[in-house]
Design a protein around this motif. Structure first.
Motif, PDB file in Angstrom:
ATOM      1  N   LEU A 147       0.879  -1.266  -0.079  1.00 16.48           N
ATOM      2  CA  LEU A 147       0.032  -0.085  -0.112  1.00 16.48           C
ATOM      3  C   LEU A 147       0.965   1.232   0.098  1.00 16.48           C
ATOM      4  N   THR A 148       1.964   1.178   0.976  1.00 14.22           N
ATOM      5  CA  THR A 148       2.805   2.510   1.106  1.00 14.22           C
ATOM      6  C   THR A 148       3.555   2.586  -0.382  1.00 14.22           C
ATOM      7  N   GLY A 149       3.809   1.653  -1.120  1.00 17.79           N
ATOM      8  CA  GLY A 149       4.613   1.570  -2.236  1.00 17.79           C
ATOM      9  C   GLY A 149       3.766   2.064  -3.264  1.00 17.79           C
ATOM     10  N   GLN A 150       2.578   1.747  -3.440  1.00 15.02           N
ATOM     11  CA  GLN A 150       1.612   2.520  -4.442  1.00 15.02           C
ATOM     12  C   GLN A 150       1.238   3.908  -4.060  1.00 15.02           C
ATOM     13  N   ASP A 151       1.114   4.440  -2.724  1.00 13.86           N
ATOM     14  CA  ASP A 151       0.893   5.673  -2.553  1.00 13.86           C
ATOM     15  C   ASP A 151       1.814   6.311  -1.487  1.00 13.86           C
ATOM     16  N   GLU A 152       2.675   7.166  -1.771  1.00 15.50           N
ATOM     17  CA  GLU A 152       3.523   7.413  -0.813  1.00 15.50           C
ATOM     18  C   GLU A 152       2.967   8.691   0.209  1.00 15.50           C
ATOM     19  N   THR A 153       1.699   9.007  -0.141  1.00 15.56           N
ATOM     20  CA  THR A 153       1.062   9.989   0.642  1.00 15.56           C
ATOM     21  C   THR A 153       0.515   9.337   1.995  1.00 15.56           C
ATOM     22  N   LEU A 154       0.552   8.119   2.339  1.00 16.19           N
ATOM     23  CA  LEU A 154      -0.179   7.426   3.213  1.00 16.19           C
ATOM     24  C   LEU A 154       0.926   7.371   4.555  1.00 16.19           C
ATOM     25  N   ILE A 155       0.193   7.862   5.619  1.00 20.93           N
ATOM     26  CA  ILE A 155       1.033   7.766   6.867  1.00 20.93           C
ATOM     27  C   ILE A 155       0.584   6.458   7.708  1.00 20.93           C
ATOM     28  N   ILE A 156       1.536   5.976   8.652  1.00 22.45           N
ATOM     29  CA  ILE A 156       1.186   4.795   9.138  1.00 22.45           C
ATOM     30  C   ILE A 156       1.023   5.152  10.756  1.00 22.45           C
ATOM     31  N   GLN A 157      -0.007   4.533  11.258  1.00 17.60           N
ATOM     32  CA  GLN A 157      -0.370   4.902  12.765  1.00 17.60           C
ATOM     33  C   GLN A 157      -0.660   3.607  13.314  1.00 17.60           C
ATOM     34  N   GLU A 158      -0.322   3.665  14.941  1.00 17.96           N
ATOM     35  CA  GLU A 158      -0.554   2.669  15.724  1.00 17.96           C
ATOM     36  C   GLU A 158      -2.209   2.537  15.655  1.00 17.96           C
ATOM     37  N   LEU A 159      -2.786   1.397  15.829  1.00 21.19           N
ATOM     38  CA  LEU A 159      -4.070   1.140  15.726  1.00 21.19           C
ATOM     39  C   LEU A 159      -4.622   1.220  17.093  1.00 21.19           C
ATOM     40  N   MET A 160      -5.461   2.254  17.375  1.00 23.97           N
ATOM     41  CA  MET A 160      -5.996   2.569  18.751  1.00 23.97           C
ATOM     42  C   MET A 160      -7.449   1.769  18.792  1.00 23.97           C
ATOM     43  N   THR A 161      -7.417   0.985  19.741  1.00 24.94           N
ATOM     44  CA  THR A 161      -8.610  -0.033  20.248  1.00 24.94           C
ATOM     45  C   THR A 161      -9.323   0.438  21.219  1.00 24.94           C
ATOM     46  N   GLY A 162      -9.048   1.752  21.764  1.00 23.55           N
ATOM     47  CA  GLY A 162     -10.150   2.214  22.891  1.00 23.55           C
ATOM     48  C   GLY A 162     -11.226   2.749  22.257  1.00 23.55           C
ATOM     49  N   GLU A 163     -11.745   3.656  22.854  1.00 28.79           N
ATOM     50  CA  GLU A 163     -13.021   4.374  22.704  1.00 28.79           C
ATOM     51  C   GLU A 163     -12.879   5.365  21.648  1.00 28.79           C
ATOM     52  N   ASP A 164     -13.623   5.565  20.515  1.00 24.51           N
ATOM     53  CA  ASP A 164     -13.525   6.626  19.442  1.00 24.51           C
ATOM     54  C   ASP A 164     -14.576   7.537  19.887  1.00 24.51           C
ATOM     55  N   MET A 165     -14.186   8.839  19.791  1.00 26.98           N
ATOM     56  CA  MET A 165     -14.886  10.038  20.334  1.00 26.98           C
ATOM     57  C   MET A 165     -14.434  11.374  19.623  1.00 26.98           C
ATOM     58  N   ASP A 166     -15.077  12.363  19.801  1.00 29.03           N
ATOM     59  CA  ASP A 166     -14.800  13.724  19.329  1.00 29.03           C
ATOM     60  C   ASP A 166     -15.372  14.726  20.426  1.00 29.03           C
ATOM     61  N   ALA A 167     -14.957  15.832  20.040  1.00 28.82           N
ATOM     62  CA  ALA A 167     -15.423  17.235  20.622  1.00 28.82           C
ATOM     63  C   ALA A 167     -15.658  18.179  19.898  1.00 28.82           C
ATOM     64  N   ASP A 168     -16.820  18.747  19.880  1.00 31.30           N
ATOM     65  CA  ASP A 168     -17.159  20.145  19.321  1.00 31.30           C
ATOM     66  C   ASP A 168     -16.787  21.274  20.045  1.00 31.30           C
ATOM     67  N   ILE A 169     -15.872  22.186  19.555  1.00 27.15           N
ATOM     68  CA  ILE A 169     -15.532  23.208  20.379  1.00 27.15           C
ATOM     69  C   ILE A 169     -15.722  24.543  19.784  1.00 27.15           C
ATOM     70  N   TYR A 170     -15.717  25.518  20.673  1.00 23.00           N
ATOM     71  CA  TYR A 170     -15.893  26.960  19.984  1.00 23.00           C
ATOM     72  C   TYR A 170     -14.841  27.914  20.816  1.00 23.00           C
TER      73      TYR A 170
END
Length: 331
Positions: A174-197
């Motif tokens: 995959l990275t050979g086909q697309d050099e724009t890819l970054i590689i990250q640790e797979l996070m297995t915890g809770e996925d969440m987000d925050a709306d902030i002003y």
């Protein structure tokens, strides 16, 4: 208040929320490259404009600001954020508040690898990230990371190209086909987000709405549930202290092994901001206080109920071709 939403696309419900809060105190002026963008139907005035990287684009947006006596401008797509930030002085010279981050912060938010490096330098917990296969290989050889991992484009939005990778061979392919890819640790915890002003006068966060993701599709979460945690609010405020934001933003987070990690920041109205608004976190009101009343907003972090659920669904706009063409204003 005359507010200009650039690249309005499908953000119909967001415009409805502004109307619900501000009524006849707001004029909604919008732009899009396509005359068939559904959100155009919910604006007071709409303009068809060139693509955002066209040389004529910013001059046309500035002309719209003059003609419509715009008080504030924002965009609803990631690639345009840096463009607004770069031309902030030209907008401010017209008396227009730019609801977008300052230039350096905008650049960091758009480049996920540079963002991860910056967060690490600032001592803020973030997802372990590698900019290329060679860097990953070194860490993998030193047993600093293992499979599975997660890959996604260094720039871009909407989860396009993001995927879990189970094997060394597939990652190399995959990275050979697309050099724009970054590689990250797979996070297995809770996925969440925050709306902030972030208040445009005090430049401090005055509203934080946190939600856990129950279901996601390409483009973001479509089912979420609100929650509160003082540790999360403190983490978010500490992270924001090393950036220069101005107005609404969306922060992606993980909670793993009792620790919060910042993944990404989208410095615009998040697609799931509708949940925050429905729970009483009213960004249109905060913008009006800053832009029209010229006042700082009082802090209201965590001022909402827990266990409020958002369930997103699709709808449609039906118009005749004549109605669509007649709705577009020319400069």
């Amino acid at each position: 208040m005359n507010i200009l939403f650039c690249s309005v696309g499908r953000r119909c419900e967001l415009l409805k929320d502004f109307r619900k809060t501000l009524g006849d105190k707001v004029r909604l002026i919008v732009t899009d490259n396509s005359p068939y963008a559904p959100a155009l139907a919910f604006a007071d005035v709409s303009y068809q404009v060139p693509l955002i990287h066209d040389k004529a684009y910013i001059p046309m947006i500035l002309d719209i600001c003059k003609k419509e006596e715009i008080n504030a401008v924002t965009t609803l797509i990631d690639p345009e954020i840096a463009i607004l930030a770069e031309h902030r002085e030209e907008f401010e010279a017209l008396g227009v508040t730019v609801l977008a981050p300052y230039k350096e912060t905008a650049a960091l938010c758009f480049d996920k690898y540079e963002m991860s490096k910056y967060l690490a330098e600032q001592g803020i917990n973030t997802v372990k990230t590698f900019g290329c296969f060679a860097d990953f290989w070194k860490a993998y050889s030193n047993k600093e990371i293992d499979f599975p991992v997660f890959v996604k484009p260094r720039t871009g939005s909407g989860s396009v190209g993001a995927r879990k990778v189970e094997t060394f061979e597939l990652l190399e392919e995959l990275t050979g086909q697309d050099e724009t890819l970054i590689i990250q640790e797979l996070m297995t915890g809770e996925d969440m987000d925050a709306d902030i002003y972030v208040d445009t006068i005090s430049h401090k966060p005055v509203a934080i709405f946190s939600k856990k993701k129950l279901s996601t599709t390409i483009g973001g979460a479509n089912k979420t549930i609100s929650f509160k945690d003082d540790a999360l609010f403190a983490f978010v405020q500490n992270a924001l202290s090393v950036f220069q934001f101005n107005g609404p933003l969306d922060m992606d987070l993980f909670y793993q092994n009792g620790t919060y990690y910042l993944s990404e920041i989208n410095p615009r109205f998040g697609g799931a901001y509708l949940h925050a608004y429905g729970a009483g976190v009213d960004f249109p009101k905060l913008i009006y206080t800053n832009v029209v009343e010229k006042k700082e907003n009082a802090p209201g972090i965590g001022d909402y109920e827990e266990n409020v659920v958002m369930m997103m669904y699709d709808s449609v706009v039906i118009k005749t071709l004549d109605e669509i063409q007649n709705n577009m204003v020319s400069l």
